[in-house]
Enzyme design. Sequence first.
Site, PDB file in Angstrom:
ATOM      1  N   HIS A  27      -6.954   3.130   9.256  1.00 41.01           N
ATOM      2  CA  HIS A  27      -6.048   3.634  10.295  1.00 41.01           C
ATOM      3  C   HIS A  27      -4.907   4.373   9.612  1.00 41.01           C
ATOM      4  CE1 HIS A  27      -3.511   0.287   9.124  1.00 41.01           C
ATOM      5  NE2 HIS A  27      -4.455  -0.588   9.454  1.00 41.01           N
ATOM      6  N   MET A  35       0.332  -1.225  12.909  1.00 41.16           N
ATOM      7  CA  MET A  35      -1.097  -0.898  12.860  1.00 41.16           C
ATOM      8  C   MET A  35      -1.846  -1.933  12.037  1.00 41.16           C
ATOM      9  SD  MET A  35      -1.465   3.146  12.658  1.00 41.16           S
ATOM     10  CE  MET A  35      -0.718   4.167  13.913  1.00 41.16           C
ATOM     11  N   MET A  63      -9.616  -2.873   3.024  1.00 40.51           N
ATOM     12  CA  MET A  63     -10.835  -3.502   3.532  1.00 40.51           C
ATOM     13  C   MET A  63     -11.513  -2.585   4.548  1.00 40.51           C
ATOM     14  SD  MET A  63     -10.163  -7.550   3.495  1.00 40.51           S
ATOM     15  CE  MET A  63      -9.257  -7.682   5.025  1.00 40.51           C
ATOM     16  N   HIS A  99      -3.192   2.884   6.499  1.00 42.66           N
ATOM     17  CA  HIS A  99      -3.925   3.089   5.244  1.00 42.66           C
ATOM     18  C   HIS A  99      -3.733   4.533   4.753  1.00 42.66           C
ATOM     19  CE1 HIS A  99      -6.687  -0.107   7.120  1.00 42.66           C
ATOM     20  NE2 HIS A  99      -6.262  -0.679   6.011  1.00 42.66           N
ATOM     21  N   SER A 102      -6.242  -3.218  11.335  1.00 46.54           N
ATOM     22  CA  SER A 102      -7.650  -3.131  11.717  1.00 46.54           C
ATOM     23  C   SER A 102      -7.958  -4.176  12.777  1.00 46.54           C
ATOM     24  CB  SER A 102      -8.548  -3.344  10.492  1.00 46.54           C
ATOM     25  OG  SER A 102      -8.175  -2.461   9.454  1.00 46.54           O
TER      26      SER A 102
HETATM   27  P1  AMP Z   1      -6.217  -4.072   4.637  1.00 44.67           P
HETATM   28  O1  AMP Z   1      -7.299  -3.052   4.799  1.00 44.67           O
HETATM   29  O2  AMP Z   1      -5.750  -4.664   5.932  1.00 44.67           O
HETATM   30  O3  AMP Z   1      -6.498  -5.070   3.554  1.00 44.67           O
HETATM   31  O4  AMP Z   1      -4.956  -3.254   4.129  1.00 44.67           O
HETATM   32  C1  AMP Z   1      -5.013  -2.451   2.990  1.00 44.67           C
HETATM   33  C2  AMP Z   1      -3.619  -1.998   2.636  1.00 44.67           C
HETATM   34  O5  AMP Z   1      -3.064  -1.279   3.723  1.00 44.67           O
HETATM   35  C3  AMP Z   1      -2.677  -3.154   2.330  1.00 44.67           C
HETATM   36  O6  AMP Z   1      -1.836  -2.789   1.240  1.00 44.67           O
HETATM   37  C4  AMP Z   1      -1.890  -3.274   3.607  1.00 44.67           C
HETATM   38  O7  AMP Z   1      -0.597  -3.812   3.423  1.00 44.67           O
HETATM   39  C5  AMP Z   1      -1.799  -1.832   4.034  1.00 44.67           C
HETATM   40  N1  AMP Z   1      -1.536  -1.717   5.467  1.00 44.67           N
HETATM   41  C6  AMP Z   1      -2.239  -2.276   6.478  1.00 44.67           C
HETATM   42  N2  AMP Z   1      -1.669  -1.988   7.667  1.00 44.67           N
HETATM   43  C7  AMP Z   1      -0.580  -1.238   7.391  1.00 44.67           C
HETATM   44  C8  AMP Z   1       0.453  -0.630   8.194  1.00 44.67           C
HETATM   45  N3  AMP Z   1       0.454  -0.730   9.519  1.00 44.67           N
HETATM   46  N4  AMP Z   1       1.411   0.063   7.563  1.00 44.67           N
HETATM   47  C9  AMP Z   1       1.432   0.168   6.209  1.00 44.67           C
HETATM   48  N5  AMP Z   1       0.501  -0.366   5.409  1.00 44.67           N
HETATM   49  C10 AMP Z   1      -0.484  -1.059   5.985  1.00 44.67           C
END
Ligand code: AMP
Length: 285
Positions: A35, A185, A31, A38, A187
């Site tokens: 960071h 971590m 999304m 990602h 967002s």
């Molecule tokens: P999001 O942008 O929050 O939807 O996350 C996108 C992808 O990044 C998802 O597969 C999350 O599980 C992964 N993700 C988010 N934060 C972390 C983190 N701290 N460590 C590993 N993967 C992450």
Amino acid sequence: MMEVIESVKEMQRRAEALRLAGHTLSLVPTMGFLHEGHLELMRVAKKHSDILIISIFVNPTQFGPTEDFQQYPRDPEGDLKKAGEVGVDIVFMPTAGQMYPPGSQTKVRVEKVTQHLCGLSRPGHFEGVTTVVAKLFNITKPHIAVFGQKDYQQLTVISRMVMDLDMDIEIIGVPTVREPDGLAMSSRNSYLTPEQRRSALCLKESLELAEKMVMEGERNCAVVKQAIEALIRSRPFTRIDYVSLCHPVTLEEVDAFGEETLLALAVKVGETRLIDNTLIRRPGK
Ligand code: AMP
């Protein structure tokens, strides 16, 4: 050069051409507001493929009516810079109108594993996730897709969807990337004030506390849960959404620590909802 594609049709044509040319495609759905977590997913995806596609889409259908869809942090320019540095080949960045044109009415629902943990406090969330991820799979046609273990339930739900719908995609999970002090971590960490940021450490401290108690012989989940709840409540700004000790596959609550037990937490710190989890292994006999 990294390509940025906004159109669904164009992305499908590009993915199909790359497949026909014999490439292995990977997808990292995000999304945005990228960071290091990602970026780690992207590095892993790159190792398993020769074309790395990421998607950046803040998916409205996975947010509840009182959740943070409008405020969700966005930084498309910064994201493109970071993606370029990691070596992303294609960024798929659709508009909401592209993804949900008028008249769209089909949803993907995974039944059982969505009825625990975040599924209880965020009704409709996982239906939004599985529907958008199924669409992203059909649009970017990956051989491999990479997800973070930080969202353990999401990884479980997507793996189940892929199995149940015979999607020919390998799902890879990547361990949670943390800040130097242990905060997972996210967002959403950008919402925290400095005082809330300090309180937010109670999530990873809870994981450590549980691991220590089990290491020292505790086998009763209720006892560990109580200790965690007391720890979290002792910190300002916190409100527990759930503390769950559950089976790592079914996500059903368990009473005693088995060979492997998932500890999953969701805690509101101020208005920011944070999650974390760890797999706890019972020490060998
Ligand atoms: P999001 O942008 O929050 O939807 O996350 C996108 C992808 O990044 C998802 O597969 C999350 O599980 C992964 N993700 C988010 N934060 C972390 C983190 N701290 N460590 C590993 N993967 C992450």
